[in-house]
Scaffold this active site. Structure first.
Site, short mmCIF file in Angstrom:
data_model
loop_
_atom_site.label_atom_id
_atom_site.label_comp_id
_atom_site.label_asym_id
_atom_site.label_seq_id
_atom_site.Cartn_x
_atom_site.Cartn_y
_atom_site.Cartn_z
CG HIS B 204 -2.01 -1.07 1.06
ND1 HIS B 204 -2.90 -1.37 2.04
CD2 HIS B 204 -2.32 -1.88 0.03
CE1 HIS B 204 -3.70 -2.34 1.64
NE2 HIS B 204 -3.36 -2.67 0.41
CB SER B 208 -2.60 -2.74 -6.83
OG SER B 208 -3.18 -3.04 -5.61
CE LYS B 230 -12.73 -6.78 -11.11
NZ LYS B 230 -11.70 -5.98 -11.80
CG ASP B 231 -11.34 -8.18 -3.82
OD1 ASP B 231 -11.00 -8.45 -4.98
OD2 ASP B 231 -10.67 -7.50 -3.06
CD GLU B 274 -1.77 -33.58 0.83
OE1 GLU B 274 -2.65 -32.82 1.21
OE2 GLU B 274 -2.02 -34.67 0.29
#
Lengths: 293, 382, 88
Positions: B204, B208, B230-231, B274
């Site tokens: 921040h 971004s 949107k997230d 895994e």
């Protein structure tokens, strides 16, 4: 090559065409993932053909649907099969009698079943261990006190615990069903030691367990004809429940999850589009400095 | 009074993260590929909270661990759900992490150097945590996975054996190993959470990146309502998929051998980790020398730390066709390595392993070279 | 009319809006759970324990589903003895 590519494309290489960026990315991703997964699937199939074991076919189990529960009538019969046939050699260590309540039997019935078993308890006031009839909270008693005793009684083979047997093998329900019903005479060239039986679904073919499931091996209390496949199916369904005690709950919750997704996703997508209209319709203009006066 | 309160809120560094959910200036042109971060945050919290609830019923003891898992699955109220969420949550966390990293590679987000370095550290620590967690159920694959991975340390010259025994807390994998793995599995996610805060704080500072690397602040819009909603779309979508998997195919990612209690006397025919470690596992297996394999294994992750060294004018892969090709080739290589990791060590696979391992590392080499080449070409064309 | 009522008493103030969300979510959740369970029982008709419980339980049937289940079955059964008597 790079230079000639640059000469052909020129400025086009630097163009952003942002609008289709996501689509292109998605298309690339789709093509890549699709192509690779198809390749891997094909390779995987070819790999399977070279194994030495017979692969069990996929049967149409009643619980295969995404909302289908286990058939509890079958579970009840499966417990009968386990008790009368399997429990001679196999333990069910992680299940207690109380787990059966409300799944295959009523509480009174389970109390009666538990009371048939003798369970060691103690020490009492004199410090001695004593036997008492089983209660609801007891785990289902194992046929052998320990692994060594089990091996000694079975020609050195150890009958595995059945609680998680379905989950503990690949394609478990089909494998166990095929194993139980798939005994046959050994083909030429395979010699078996004494106490070994041929089963094409077992890894080396030589299984320490004889065929125990025949037609009419037991008689069901509810009158269902006890054919070999019926008995095997019932016990596999019971073991499926033993491995996945939460099976029905999971299937019920699937309805809730799908419903939740169907309700909330369109709402949120609509909300997003409403909020974003102003941004999407914004037009940005670039005015060069010399025109700005 | 109100003004004082407001200025206290806005100036205090403690409120920076919560406030960034509201008024963080975010580039308006970032696409859905930028949503993976928020999903990862959700999944990290899911893992921490479900893990906390599991720890209330779990016993880190070799005699009780498997039984306590069975107890959680059968007796604890909704214990099965919490356990399945924790089990498959790790897989989803890694799926999202790999998407997040591959998006960063595509858009050259490692140009935000510190964010990238902390992110790589988070990946590394998450892998350690996932490995430790896989040992806890004390099934066959847990035990033998731990055996294989801890034995890698013995490849170190002179001190290898000593370090392995130090890690085990004994001369074999035993109760103290399980106990300390549990302790570390509990504490590491909290450190990861702290690192995530750092990741966000440093991100921040500059904001971004965006798909076409614009640097103008006028194209930024507030986080709320635009990006929060949107997230939310992708969060609801991934959670629905996650729950569907949990409820329908809960053991799809797992290994069936892990339903057998750990037994040091019986080696499973086919030890494999895994799925999210398979690419590293096949890199390990492709190198004949043990020490070399271990170094290559660790380098496959640590090489991410060197990416900020790429110091040219490249903005993102989109504008460089050759880089685009090698990027998608790299994705294919990664998927193929993952698939090869679970195959036997036999004729075709071992050779493919070597080939794809070489391709894996050459991507990072070509990334430097081709981007620099095209950069030079563009300068000449001007 | 309704919209004015809704606006004045629910949407106007954040406090009443949130209170209404909490209250409706409680009722919605109960209704949703019940609906999903009904769907589940309808899909798995006769397979669940609640559907076969009455065969083994001597207690008086208290659950509505069992009553319905038995009534449905017995209504079919009544016709058969009638036919038998006619034939005789």
């Amino acid at each position: 090559m790079a230079a000639s590519l640059g000469r052909v494309c020129k400025f086009g290489l630097l163009k952003s065409n942002y609008g289709t960026l996501f689509n292109q990315l998605l298309a690339c991703l789709g093509v890549t993932a699709g192509g690779i997964s198809a390749l891997i699937y094909a390779l995987d199939q070819s790999v399977k053909a070279s194994d030495q074991v017979a692969h069990p076919p996929n049967y149409k189990w009643g619980f295969y649907g995404i909302f289908s529960s286990l058939d509890h009538r079958s579970l009840r019969r499966g417990w009968e099969v386990y008790k009368n046939v399997c429990s001679a050699c196999h333990s069910l260590d992680f299940l207690a009698f109380r787990h059966l309540v409300g799944v295959t039997h009523t509480e009174e019935e389970v109390k009666a079943i538990a009371a048939e078993y003798q369970v060691q308890d103690g020490p009492d006031d004199t410090g001695a261990y004593y036997m008492r009839p089983g209660k609801l909270f007891d785990t289902i008693p194992a046929p052998y006190p320990n692994e060594e005793a089990a091996r000694a009684a079975n020609n050195g083979a150890y009958p595995p615990d059945l609680t998680y047997i379905i989950n503990a093998s690949e394609n478990g329900e089909n494998y166990v069903f095929s194993l139980l019903t798939g005994y046959c005479d050994p083909p030429a060239g395979i010699t078996l030691r004494e106490g070994q039986y041929f089963n094409p679904y077992f890894v080396n073919g030589a299984l320490g367990m004889p065929q125990i499931i025949y037609n009419e091996v037991i008689e069901y209390a509810d009158g269902t004809p006890a054919t070999a496949s019926q008995v095997a199916k019932d016990v596999v369904e019971f073991l499926m429940w033993a491995s996945n005690a939460e099976f029905d709950e999971r299937k019920k919750m699937t309805i809730k999850v799908i419903g939740f997704g169907l309700i909330s996703l369109p709402l949120i997508i609509y909300w997003k589009r409403v909020k974003w209209t102003t941004v999407k319709n914004t037009k940005l203009l670039f005015t060069p400095k010399y025109k700005r006066q | 009074m109100k003004k004082k309160f407001k200025s206290f809120i806005y100036k205090n560094i403690m409120f920076k993260i919560p406030l960034s959910f509201i008024n963080l200036p975010t580039p308006m042109n970032i696409n859905y590929m930028w949503n993976f971060g928020s999903m990862l945050g959700i999944f990290l919290m899911i893992q921490i909270i479900s893990g906390l609830f599991l720890s209330m019923h779990y016993c880190p003891n070799i005699n009780l661990a498997f039984k306590s898992i069975s107890h959680i699955m059968k007796d604890v109220n909704s214990g099965w759900l919490i356990r399945l969420i924790h089990m498959n949550g790790a897989s989803f966390y890694f799926i999202l992490m790999y998407f997040h990293i591959s998006r960063n590679l595509y858009y050259y987000s490692f140009k935000l150097n510190y964010v990238w370095l902390i992110g790589s550290l988070i990946l590394f620590m998450s892998m350690a945590t996932a490995f430790l967690g896989y040992v806890l159920p004390w099934g066959q694959m847990s035990f033998w996975g731990a055996m294989v991975i801890t034995n890698l340390l013995s490849a170190l010259p002179y001190i290898g054996k000593m370090i392995v025994e130090w890690v085990w807390g004994g001369f074999s994998i035993n109760n103290s190993t399980l106990n300390r793995f549990y302790s570390f599995h509990f504490i590491l996610p909290l450190i990861i959470m702290f690192m995530v805060f750092l990741h966000l704080m440093i991100l921040h500072l500059s904001g971004s990146s965006n798909p076409i690397h614009l640097k103008y602040d006028i194209y930024k819009i507030p986080f709320y309502p635009y990006f929060l909603i949107k997230d939310l779309i992708t969060i609801i979508l991934i959670l629905s998929m996650f729950m569907f998997l949990n409820l329908q195919y809960p053991y799809m990612f797992g290994d069936s051998d892990n339903f057998k209690m750990a037994n040091p006397m019986i080696t499973p025919s086919h030890i494999k980790p895994e799925w999210y470690f398979l690419f590293a596992y096949s890199i390990l297996r492709s190198v004949p020398s043990k020490l070399g394999g271990v170094i290559m294994l660790f380098m496959s992750i640590f090489i991410l730390f060197f990416l900020p060294l790429i110091n040219n004018n490249m903005k993102n892969t989109k504008f460089y066709p050759l880089n685009k090709y090698i990027y998608w080739m790299f994705i294919n290589i990664f998927i193929m390595l993952t698939w090869l990791g679970k195959q036997m060590i036999e004729y075709p696979y071992i050779n493919l392993n070597e080939f794809y391992t070489m391709m894996y590392y050459s991507y990072y080499l070509f990334l430097f070279m081709i981007s620099n080449l095209i950069d030079l070409m563009m300068k000449k064309n001007k | 009319m309704i919209s004015r009522f809704l606006y004045r008493y629910i949407f106007k103030r954040t406090s009443s809006f949130i209170l209404s969300i909490v209250v409706t979510s409680v009722f919605f959740e109960r209704a949703y759970d019940h609906a999903c369970e009904e769907i589940f029982e309808w899909i798995n008709e006769g397979r669940l324990w609640t559907h076969i419980k009455h065969k083994y339980d001597n207690l008086p049937q208290t659950q509505s589903y069992q009553k319905r289940y038995i009534e449905e079955r017995t209504s079919d059964l009544e016709e058969i003895p009638n036919e038998d008597t006619k034939e005789d």
